[in-house]
Write a protein that holds these residues in place. Sequence first.
Motif, PDB file in Angstrom:
ATOM      1  N   PRO A  86       0.698  -1.008   0.300  1.00 31.21           N
ATOM      2  CA  PRO A  86      -0.362   0.203   0.188  1.00 31.21           C
ATOM      3  C   PRO A  86       0.647   1.363   0.064  1.00 31.21           C
ATOM      4  CG  PRO A  86      -0.883  -1.377   2.296  1.00 31.21           C
ATOM      5  CD  PRO A  86       0.553  -1.869   1.221  1.00 31.21           C
ATOM      6  N   VAL A  87       2.013   1.212   0.741  1.00 29.68           N
ATOM      7  CA  VAL A  87       3.170   2.448   0.992  1.00 29.68           C
ATOM      8  C   VAL A  87       3.179   3.127  -0.116  1.00 29.68           C
ATOM      9  CG1 VAL A  87       4.972   3.349   1.196  1.00 29.68           C
ATOM     10  CG2 VAL A  87       3.234   2.264   2.923  1.00 29.68           C
ATOM     11  N   ASN A 108      -4.140  -4.982   9.184  1.00 26.62           N
ATOM     12  CA  ASN A 108      -3.289  -6.306   9.039  1.00 26.62           C
ATOM     13  C   ASN A 108      -2.277  -6.027   8.670  1.00 26.62           C
ATOM     14  OD1 ASN A 108      -3.852  -5.348   6.531  1.00 26.62           O
ATOM     15  ND2 ASN A 108      -5.062  -6.933   5.573  1.00 26.62           N
ATOM     16  N   LYS A 109      -1.382  -6.979   8.468  1.00 31.67           N
ATOM     17  CA  LYS A 109       0.263  -6.767   8.518  1.00 31.67           C
ATOM     18  C   LYS A 109       0.014  -5.178   7.227  1.00 31.67           C
ATOM     19  CE  LYS A 109       1.244 -10.034   4.829  1.00 31.67           C
ATOM     20  NZ  LYS A 109       2.105 -10.854   4.498  1.00 31.67           N
ATOM     21  N   TYR A 110      -0.721  -5.013   5.894  1.00 28.91           N
ATOM     22  CA  TYR A 110      -0.396  -4.083   5.350  1.00 28.91           C
ATOM     23  C   TYR A 110      -1.387  -2.511   5.886  1.00 28.91           C
ATOM     24  CZ  TYR A 110       0.023  -7.879   1.617  1.00 28.91           C
ATOM     25  OH  TYR A 110       0.250  -9.244   1.000  1.00 28.91           O
ATOM     26  N   ASN A 112       1.019  -1.809   8.292  1.00 30.43           N
ATOM     27  CA  ASN A 112       2.400  -0.933   7.154  1.00 30.43           C
ATOM     28  C   ASN A 112       1.837   0.800   7.286  1.00 30.43           C
ATOM     29  OD1 ASN A 112       4.555  -2.700   8.342  1.00 30.43           O
ATOM     30  ND2 ASN A 112       4.126  -3.939   6.484  1.00 30.43           N
ATOM     31  N   PHE A 113       1.049   1.034   6.789  1.00 26.29           N
ATOM     32  CA  PHE A 113       0.524   1.810   6.096  1.00 26.29           C
ATOM     33  C   PHE A 113       0.354   2.946   6.933  1.00 26.29           C
ATOM     34  CE2 PHE A 113      -2.525   5.097   4.706  1.00 26.29           C
ATOM     35  CZ  PHE A 113      -2.107   5.185   3.231  1.00 26.29           C
ATOM     36  N   ILE A 114      -0.197   2.532   8.374  1.00 28.31           N
ATOM     37  CA  ILE A 114      -0.722   3.588   9.209  1.00 28.31           C
ATOM     38  C   ILE A 114       0.608   3.958  10.353  1.00 28.31           C
ATOM     39  CG2 ILE A 114      -1.597   3.909  11.696  1.00 28.31           C
ATOM     40  CD1 ILE A 114      -4.130   2.207  10.228  1.00 28.31           C
ATOM     41  N   ASP A 168      -3.249   7.986  11.715  1.00 27.19           N
ATOM     42  CA  ASP A 168      -4.567   6.853  11.277  1.00 27.19           C
ATOM     43  C   ASP A 168      -4.953   8.267  11.566  1.00 27.19           C
ATOM     44  OD1 ASP A 168      -4.575   8.469  13.832  1.00 27.19           O
ATOM     45  OD2 ASP A 168      -4.547   5.940  14.955  1.00 27.19           O
ATOM     46  N   LYS A 169      -5.223   9.165  11.585  1.00 26.41           N
ATOM     47  CA  LYS A 169      -5.648  10.788  10.959  1.00 26.41           C
ATOM     48  C   LYS A 169      -6.385  10.194  10.215  1.00 26.41           C
ATOM     49  CE  LYS A 169      -6.381  16.140  11.775  1.00 26.41           C
ATOM     50  NZ  LYS A 169      -5.533  16.691  11.570  1.00 26.41           N
ATOM     51  N   ASN A 170      -6.607  10.157   9.132  1.00 27.62           N
ATOM     52  CA  ASN A 170      -6.947  10.631   8.103  1.00 27.62           C
ATOM     53  C   ASN A 170      -7.080   8.811   7.424  1.00 27.62           C
ATOM     54  OD1 ASN A 170      -7.657  13.327   8.308  1.00 27.62           O
ATOM     55  ND2 ASN A 170      -5.773  14.687   7.112  1.00 27.62           N
TER      56      ASN A 170
END
Length: 357
Positions: free
Chosen positions: A122-123, A212-214, A217-219, A224-226
Motif C-alpha cells: 500500500p505504501v 492487517n499487516k498491510y 505498515n501504512f498507518i 491514522d488521523k485521515n
Amino acid sequence: MGFKCGIVGLPNVGKSTLFNALTNSSKAQAENFPFCTIDPNLGVVPVVDERLDRLTIISNSKKKIYTTISFVDIAGLVKGASKGEGLGNKFLSHIREVDAIIHMIRCFDSNDIQNVNKNVDPVRDLEIIQTEMKLADLESIQKRLDKKNKKNISNEQIKILETALDYINNDKNIEEIQNLYEKKEIEESCLLSLKPNLYVCNVEEESIKSGNKYTKNFIERYGDKNTIIISAEIENQLNSLSEKEKINYMDMLGIKEAGIKILTKKGFNLLNLETFFTSGPEESRAWTITKNCLAPKAAAKIHSDFEKGFIKVETVSYKDFVINKGWVDSKSNGKMRLEGKEYIVKDGDVLNFRFNT
C-alpha cells in the motif's frame, strides 16, 4: 454546495465497489480488469444526520432534506500517467476538478482480483499516485511560471507556485505548504499535490475490525488521523440488507458503525465543513457551509436574495431547540437570539433569516 471528493487509486483496488456502496447504486462498473471506468461517475450522497431527524419530528415537517456531499469515481491511474500512460491525462484532469482526494489503497491478498503490481504494498501504491500528481503539477507550474504566462498571475500565486516547485524538485514534504499560505490561495493554485487527502485501506472481511499487516505498515507511515479501514465489498453487501439485518451483520463483524458513514463524516471534516439547519412545518433541512462562515454567507446558501437583503437572523442552538421543543418555546424561554451580519454561524445552529427583497 457542490463539494466533491474524488476516489483515486491504481486499477483493481476497489474504487468502483466503494463508489457503488457510497451511492447505493450500480452505476459504476466493478469489473476485474484495468480501466473499466473510463469516464468518472458522480454520486451525490446524503450526509445522514440524526439531528435533522429529531428536528423533523419536533417541527412536524412535511419534508426532510439532508445536506449532501459528492463522490467522483475516477478510473485507475498507473505509473506514467503524467506522461499519458494508460488514460493518465484524462484522469489527472478529473482530479483537478475535485475539492479533496480519497486514496483507495489495496490492503488485501487475492488470487481472483488482478493486481497491476506483482505484490501488495500500500505504501508503494500511494507513492506511485503521489509521484504522478507531483509530475503533473511540475509540468503545470513550469508552464504557468513561463515569462509569457507569469504576467497573468498574482504575486501570491507566483509565491505558491515557486514554493511548490522547490518542494517537488527537492523531494520535500509538499503538504507543509498548507501551513505557509492561506487556504483560499492554495485552492486557487489548483495543484493536485495540495488537495486535502483521505486514505481508505480496503481490506478483506477478516481484517475489518483490527486491520492487517498491510494497514499496520501504512498507518506507521501515514498515521491514522485521515486513514480509514474499510472492506468495500462488505459495505456494498450492507446496503442490500434491511436495517435489522445490517445491525446483526455488523454485530457479527464486530463493528459499531458502517465504514461508509465514517468515510462521509471524515470527508465532511476534511473539507472543513459544518451544518446549520432550517426547520418548520413545511420542511426541516440541513445546509452545508464552511467553518467560520458569516450569517449573510450562510443565508446565500438558501438563496442569493437572502444575502443581498439580509437584516437579522433568528438563532437557536440545536440543543436548546430540542429541549424547548421548537421555535415558540425557544423564543418565550429566552433561548432565541437575534444576530447580525458579523455573526459566525456555529455547527448545529437552527436559523431563520430576516431579509428584504
